[in-house]
Write a protein that holds these residues in place. Structure first.
Motif, PDB file in Angstrom:
ATOM      1  N   LEU A 162       0.851  -1.191   0.000  1.00  0.00           N
ATOM      2  CA  LEU A 162       0.000   0.000   0.000  1.00  0.00           C
ATOM      3  C   LEU A 162       0.887   1.241   0.000  1.00  0.00           C
ATOM      4  CD1 LEU A 162      -3.063   0.584   0.192  1.00  0.00           C
ATOM      5  CD2 LEU A 162      -2.743   0.920   2.638  1.00  0.00           C
ATOM      6  N   GLY A 163       0.571   2.183  -0.897  1.00  0.00           N
ATOM      7  CA  GLY A 163       1.418   3.352  -1.085  1.00  0.00           C
ATOM      8  C   GLY A 163       2.484   3.143  -2.135  1.00  0.00           C
ATOM      9  N   ARG A 164       2.509   1.933  -2.676  1.00  0.00           N
ATOM     10  CA  ARG A 164       3.509   1.598  -3.694  1.00  0.00           C
ATOM     11  C   ARG A 164       2.850   0.925  -4.892  1.00  0.00           C
ATOM     12  NH1 ARG A 164       5.981   0.253   1.579  1.00  0.00           N
ATOM     13  NH2 ARG A 164       7.757   1.669   1.901  1.00  0.00           N
ATOM     14  N   MET A 165       1.550   1.215  -5.093  1.00  0.00           N
ATOM     15  CA  MET A 165       0.779   0.634  -6.186  1.00  0.00           C
ATOM     16  C   MET A 165       0.186   1.786  -6.998  1.00  0.00           C
ATOM     17  SD  MET A 165      -0.923  -2.655  -4.229  1.00  0.00           S
ATOM     18  CE  MET A 165      -0.945  -3.682  -5.688  1.00  0.00           C
ATOM     19  N   PRO A 166       0.821   2.169  -8.101  1.00  0.00           N
ATOM     20  CA  PRO A 166       0.482   3.431  -8.787  1.00  0.00           C
ATOM     21  C   PRO A 166      -0.960   3.533  -9.262  1.00  0.00           C
ATOM     22  CG  PRO A 166       2.565   2.541  -9.594  1.00  0.00           C
ATOM     23  CD  PRO A 166       1.960   1.483  -8.719  1.00  0.00           C
ATOM     24  N   GLY A 167      -1.608   2.441  -9.637  1.00  0.00           N
ATOM     25  CA  GLY A 167      -2.934   2.525 -10.226  1.00  0.00           C
ATOM     26  C   GLY A 167      -4.028   2.930  -9.265  1.00  0.00           C
ATOM     27  N   TRP A 168      -3.804   2.723  -7.951  1.00  0.00           N
ATOM     28  CA  TRP A 168      -4.879   3.068  -7.007  1.00  0.00           C
ATOM     29  C   TRP A 168      -4.376   3.452  -5.616  1.00  0.00           C
ATOM     30  CZ3 TRP A 168      -5.690  -0.056  -2.643  1.00  0.00           C
ATOM     31  CH2 TRP A 168      -5.019  -1.283  -2.644  1.00  0.00           C
ATOM     32  N   ALA A 169      -3.143   3.115  -5.289  1.00  0.00           N
ATOM     33  CA  ALA A 169      -2.586   3.494  -3.994  1.00  0.00           C
ATOM     34  C   ALA A 169      -1.177   4.019  -4.220  1.00  0.00           C
ATOM     35  CB  ALA A 169      -2.584   2.302  -3.041  1.00  0.00           C
ATOM     36  N   PRO A 170      -1.045   5.197  -4.858  1.00  0.00           N
ATOM     37  CA  PRO A 170       0.252   5.650  -5.343  1.00  0.00           C
ATOM     38  C   PRO A 170       1.195   6.179  -4.270  1.00  0.00           C
ATOM     39  CG  PRO A 170      -1.417   7.295  -5.794  1.00  0.00           C
ATOM     40  CD  PRO A 170      -2.143   6.105  -5.235  1.00  0.00           C
ATOM     41  N   GLY A 171       0.717   6.452  -3.098  1.00  0.00           N
ATOM     42  CA  GLY A 171       1.615   6.949  -2.077  1.00  0.00           C
ATOM     43  C   GLY A 171       1.028   8.147  -1.355  1.00  0.00           C
ATOM     44  N   SER A 302     -13.287  -5.704   1.465  1.00  0.00           N
ATOM     45  CA  SER A 302     -11.870  -5.664   1.795  1.00  0.00           C
ATOM     46  C   SER A 302     -11.559  -4.349   2.500  1.00  0.00           C
ATOM     47  CB  SER A 302     -11.019  -5.810   0.531  1.00  0.00           C
ATOM     48  OG  SER A 302     -11.042  -7.145   0.057  1.00  0.00           O
ATOM     49  N   TRP A 303     -10.681  -4.446   3.475  1.00  0.00           N
ATOM     50  CA  TRP A 303     -10.402  -3.349   4.401  1.00  0.00           C
ATOM     51  C   TRP A 303      -9.057  -2.714   4.073  1.00  0.00           C
ATOM     52  CZ3 TRP A 303     -12.829  -1.081   8.587  1.00  0.00           C
ATOM     53  CH2 TRP A 303     -12.026  -0.358   9.487  1.00  0.00           C
ATOM     54  N   MET A 304      -9.002  -1.418   4.138  1.00  0.00           N
ATOM     55  CA  MET A 304      -7.757  -0.682   4.087  1.00  0.00           C
ATOM     56  C   MET A 304      -7.674   0.196   5.343  1.00  0.00           C
ATOM     57  SD  MET A 304      -5.964  -1.479   1.469  1.00  0.00           S
ATOM     58  CE  MET A 304      -6.351  -2.753   0.251  1.00  0.00           C
ATOM     59  N   PRO A 305      -6.459   0.568   5.771  1.00  0.00           N
ATOM     60  CA  PRO A 305      -6.347   1.375   6.993  1.00  0.00           C
ATOM     61  C   PRO A 305      -7.225   2.623   6.932  1.00  0.00           C
ATOM     62  CG  PRO A 305      -4.178   0.637   6.292  1.00  0.00           C
ATOM     63  CD  PRO A 305      -5.139   0.248   5.202  1.00  0.00           C
ATOM     64  N   VAL A 306      -7.777   2.982   8.084  1.00  0.00           N
ATOM     65  CA  VAL A 306      -8.636   4.159   8.166  1.00  0.00           C
ATOM     66  C   VAL A 306      -7.883   5.402   7.692  1.00  0.00           C
ATOM     67  CG1 VAL A 306      -9.822   5.683   9.794  1.00  0.00           C
ATOM     68  CG2 VAL A 306     -10.130   3.210   9.952  1.00  0.00           C
ATOM     69  N   ASP A 307      -6.613   5.491   8.038  1.00  0.00           N
ATOM     70  CA  ASP A 307      -5.748   6.564   7.530  1.00  0.00           C
ATOM     71  C   ASP A 307      -4.641   5.877   6.745  1.00  0.00           C
ATOM     72  OD1 ASP A 307      -3.913   8.569   7.050  1.00  0.00           O
ATOM     73  OD2 ASP A 307      -4.099   9.478   9.037  1.00  0.00           O
ATOM     74  N   ALA A 308      -4.757   5.870   5.422  1.00  0.00           N
ATOM     75  CA  ALA A 308      -3.812   5.123   4.602  1.00  0.00           C
ATOM     76  C   ALA A 308      -2.443   5.778   4.569  1.00  0.00           C
ATOM     77  CB  ALA A 308      -4.348   4.978   3.180  1.00  0.00           C
ATOM     78  N   VAL A 309      -2.366   7.082   4.778  1.00  0.00           N
ATOM     79  CA  VAL A 309      -1.063   7.757   4.784  1.00  0.00           C
ATOM     80  C   VAL A 309      -0.303   7.405   6.059  1.00  0.00           C
ATOM     81  CG1 VAL A 309       0.109   9.992   4.771  1.00  0.00           C
ATOM     82  CG2 VAL A 309      -1.874   9.608   3.296  1.00  0.00           C
ATOM     83  N   GLY A 339      -2.834  -4.839   1.622  1.00  0.00           N
ATOM     84  CA  GLY A 339      -3.026  -3.867   2.692  1.00  0.00           C
ATOM     85  C   GLY A 339      -1.949  -3.951   3.745  1.00  0.00           C
ATOM     86  N   CYS A 340      -2.370  -4.099   5.010  1.00  0.00           N
ATOM     87  CA  CYS A 340      -1.418  -4.124   6.112  1.00  0.00           C
ATOM     88  C   CYS A 340      -2.031  -4.884   7.274  1.00  0.00           C
ATOM     89  CB  CYS A 340      -1.070  -2.703   6.544  1.00  0.00           C
ATOM     90  SG  CYS A 340       0.249  -2.642   7.767  1.00  0.00           S
TER      91      CYS A 340
END
Length: 786
Positions: A162-171, A302-309, A339-340
């Motif tokens: 997460l944060g390293r996937m340019p198409g939807w989670a670019p950072g 599917s769950w992603m962190p509440v604060d993805a940054v 995710g994480c």
């Protein structure tokens, strides 16, 4: 080891603040190089990206993996030496306590313990730049590549993608102590706690090490048993709890948990809570889950962190988001390999709320190494995760990650040519050793002649969705169990519907706004491109709701009587960046329109309809709950939005955990062409309205539209009245003509329903909850354009 919540002499302090500096790789060698000026303030847990965001520093285009990040953190005063537990640092770190170096973590995905001498005052972490560290890694040679991840070299690093996937989670990429740093003093107690079933009885097994006591007794759910001393400070034992209340997913019963406490002559030791439940995973041929002997249709996201940054969120924010997921009718949440691993607060809340957890190992898409060192690191990571979650009743499935089999096979590798020790040996061995009652799934997706066939094993079903299949493909595909499905570019409730945040698969010429536009044309019979330019307001209104309409149709097919689908999880629950992402909830926490459609489609007590062609319309009455439901099923055919042209009733008794299919033709008792299949001229009715009534109360309803309703805002009336709860108001909507969907606005108030259908003859009631003492809501409603 399992978490010890409290014990005699054990003190914990969770650190909260740090100073941060970023430098070029290798610019500083040790804490002696830190400047005397204060660094950038940073929350702990936190990341470089979150600290820069808080300071108003943009990160667009900035490669945080290409920089060193230094954190200086003050340690609390206390008597004697301490343990400093780093629960997660991305991606590993060099560590110093009062300038003295110690071996630091090499993985972001498992805890690491440092020893702090008495009087220690300062912890320094140096997260070294990941990009140059991975640049020289070449072997083993990759057998396939993925366009979803920024660098194939990330296969060597144990860090979130997460944060390293340019198409939807670019950072920005997560760098820093994104999980708590805890300073512990007192006894280092090791604990293992498991809860299983033996027939109708619950069994609690406890192992304790490092206990300064001569005797110990375990208590749980009103039962107690002495533990056996097996050595100095070590105790083992088993407690039988006769016929305890069981833990259920909230849709099917009460998620009852029981505290486990060990009484010693030195004082009590709190080992948290357990839940007694039996989970059976079978294949028919798709995966199917049964809890306590009852088949469960699993739905959720599917769950992603509440604060993805920040790669996390506060315990309160995590719980509030899970409450919203629970209230939507979900009973399973997946933590995907992209995710994480989640905060303890996430799993505590799932235990409490009755949300089952599907946990992927953090492996996704890449061709991971299989050498002994990587295998040992992964084994330690999974062991640490399962130790932490050992007593958790909400954990039901562990999976070997996401789209590894699929990625390899789509590159042309036959499955039998590939070696999978990570998936076939290491992870399942860890599960068998620590949580043998859990279901283990090799990968997501998996099963069938090719791992991405949707009718066998576990599927990522995007037939209705990315692959633009007809809506009836949701039935014809005979999906077994979809851990991903129904991904669309879901716009926020207000603002632009395109542009920022629209996801795209790597290398694809289309994005998920194009997917949404395709179904906009299918469902509403319009040309999306022409509508966008000629009637942008109508285009935006339709775009906001069409994915919810498609989702509701798919779930009606999957939950109907006779369906072979045993579960379906939307991709995904919450966006990681602002805009029209896959999320049902925006990255800012705002509800998007599809949420309301899913809330009705997932309800434990629900009515859904399916069009069976010449066999007419069929109503499926669904009762997931543990108590029987009895009432009257009423069917009305409406013409011109208000005139009842046919009506019928029948008594309906729904057993617990039961589904019943009822023909509309049977209830009405005469031919009305309920599904408008015969088409002997214009339709004789606009809609079929079905309600399940218990006295004067309507406990479930559904409307099947034959032609779009033609009501306008002038048909609607609103009545707002206070309720007994402070800050809560009841909003009653009435209409003279069938109106759908009706959008409700109550600024400053949270609604419990929206995008509703309002039927003549009975009010649609919605709750609006605000701050106690605030003025009543100013409610506006309008019929969304069609």
């Amino acid at each position: 080891m399992a978490r010890v919540r409290a014990a005699p002499g054990l003190a914990r302090v969770e650190l909260e603040r740090a100073e941060l500096w970023t430098t070029a790789p290798g610019a500083w060698a040790s804490p002696a190089d830190l400047p005397t000026e204060p660094g950038l303030p940073c929350d702990v847990p936190g990341t470089v990206g979150a600290a820069l965001r808080a300071a108003g520093v943009p990160t667009d285009g900035r490669d945080l993996d290409g920089e060193d990040a230094w954190f200086r953190i003050a340690l609390p005063a206390g008597d004697g030496p301490a343990r400093v537990v780093l629960h997660g640092v991305a991606t590993g770190a060099d560590c110093w306590i009062d300038g003295v170096g110690q071996a630091g973590p090499t993985s972001a995905l498992r805890p690491h313990v440092l020893a702090a001498p008495a009087g220690a005052r300062e912890l320094v972490l140096a997260c070294r730049a990941l990009t140059p560290a991975l640049a020289g890694r070449k072997l083993p040679r990759v057998r396939w590549k993925t366009r979803l991840v920024a660098s194939q070299q990330l296969r060597f690093a144990r860090t979130p993608l997460l944060g390293r996937m340019p198409g939807w989670a670019p950072g920005p990429a997560p760098v820093g102590p994104f999980r708590p740093i805890v300073v512990e003093r007192g006894p280092a107690i090791g604990a293992r706690v498991t809860a299983t079933m033996r027939g109708d009885d619950g069994i609690v097994r406890v192992q304790l090490d490092g206990v300064a006591a001569s005797a110990a007794t375990v208590r749980c759910a009103g039962a107690a048993a002495a533990l056996t001393a097996t050595g100095p400070g070590t105790f083992r034992g088993e407690l039988v709890v006769p016929t305890p209340p069981r833990w259920w997913p909230h849709t099917h019963g009460a998620p009852t948990t029981h505290a486990v406490v060990v009484d010693t002559d030195a004082g009590p030791i709190d080992l948290g809570v357990v839940g007694f439940r039996e989970v059976v995973a079978s294949h028919r041929p798709g995966l199917a889950l049964a809890v306590n002997g009852v088949p469960v249709f699993a739905r959720g996201a599917s769950w992603m962190p509440v604060d993805a940054v920040a790669m996390g969120g506060t315990a309160d924010a995590i719980r509030a988001e899970l409450v919203r997921l629970r209230d939507a009718g979900a009973n399973l949440v997946r933590v995907p390999g992209t995710g994480c691993y989640e905060h303890d607060a996430f799993h505590d809340a799932c235990d409490e709320l009755g949300l089952m957890v599907w946990q992927d190992a953090l492996l996704a898409n890449l061709d991971y190494p299989t050498d002994d060192a990587f295998a040992a690191e992964l084994a330690a990571e999974v062991d640490a995760l399962l130790d932490r979650l050992e007593p958790s009743p909400s954990l039901v499935v562990v999976c070997g990650g996401s789209e590894i089999e699929q990625q390899a096979t789509m590159w042309g590798h036959p499955p039998e040519e590939l070696s999978w020790p990570l998936l076939d040996t290491i992870i399942p061995a860890a599960v068998a050793a620590r949580r043998p009652e859990l279901a283990y799934v090799r990968n997501s997706p998996t099963g069938g002649p090719l791992p991405f066939h949707v009718g066998v094993g576990v599927a990522h079903y995007y037939g209705v969705g990315a692959y633009l299949r007809p809506l009836d493909d949701a039935r014809r595909a005979e999906v077994g169990f979809a851990t991903e499905c129904l991904a669309f570019a879901n716009p926020p409730a207000a603002g632009p519907v395109d542009g920022a945040g629209v996801p795209r698969d790597g290398g694809a010429a289309w994005d998920f706004a194009d997917v949404r536009d395709h179904y906009l044309g299918v469902v509403h019979g319009v040309d999306p491109a022409a509508l966008r330019s000629e009637a942008p307001h109508r285009y935006a209104a339709l775009s906001r709701r069409v994915s919810g309409e498609v989702m509701a149709r798919a779930y009606a097919e999957w939950r109907r009587t006779g369906s072979r689908t045993a579960g379906a999880l939307v991709w995904m629950w919450r966006d990681v960046v602002p805009g029209a992402g896959w999320g049902v909830i925006g990255s800012d926490g705002a509800v998007k329109p599809p949420y309301w459609y899913l809330r009705r489609a997932w309800a434990p007590l629900a009515l859904v309809t399916t069009d069976e062609g010449q066999d007419g319309l069929v109503v499926h009455a669904l009762n997931d709950g543990p108590t029987a439901v009895a009432g009257t099923l009423r069917v009305r055919a409406l013409r011109d939005g208000h005139q009842v042209v046919a009506e019928g009733t029948r008594a309906l008794a729904l057993a617990p955990h039961a589904t019943v299919a009822i023909s509309v033709d049977e209830v009405v008792g005469r031919f009305v062409d309920s599904a408008y299949a015969y088409r002997f001229g214009p339709p004789g009715h606009d809609a079929i309205v079905v309600t399940l009534e218990r006295g004067a109360e309507i406990v479930a309803d559904v409307v099947h539209h034959v032609v779009p309703p033609s009501a306008d805002d002038g048909c609607l009336s609103i009545e707002v009245t206070p309720t007994a709860a402070a800050g809560c108001y009841a909003v009653a909507l009435t209409t003279s003509r069938l109106a759908a969907p009706v959008v409700i606005e109550a600024p400053g108030f949270a609604l419990d329903d929206d995008y509703v259908t309002v039927v003549p003859g009975w009010p649609r009631r919605v709750r609006a909850v605000g701050v106690p003492g605030a003025p009543p809501p100013v409610v506006r409603v309008h019929v969304a354009p069609r």
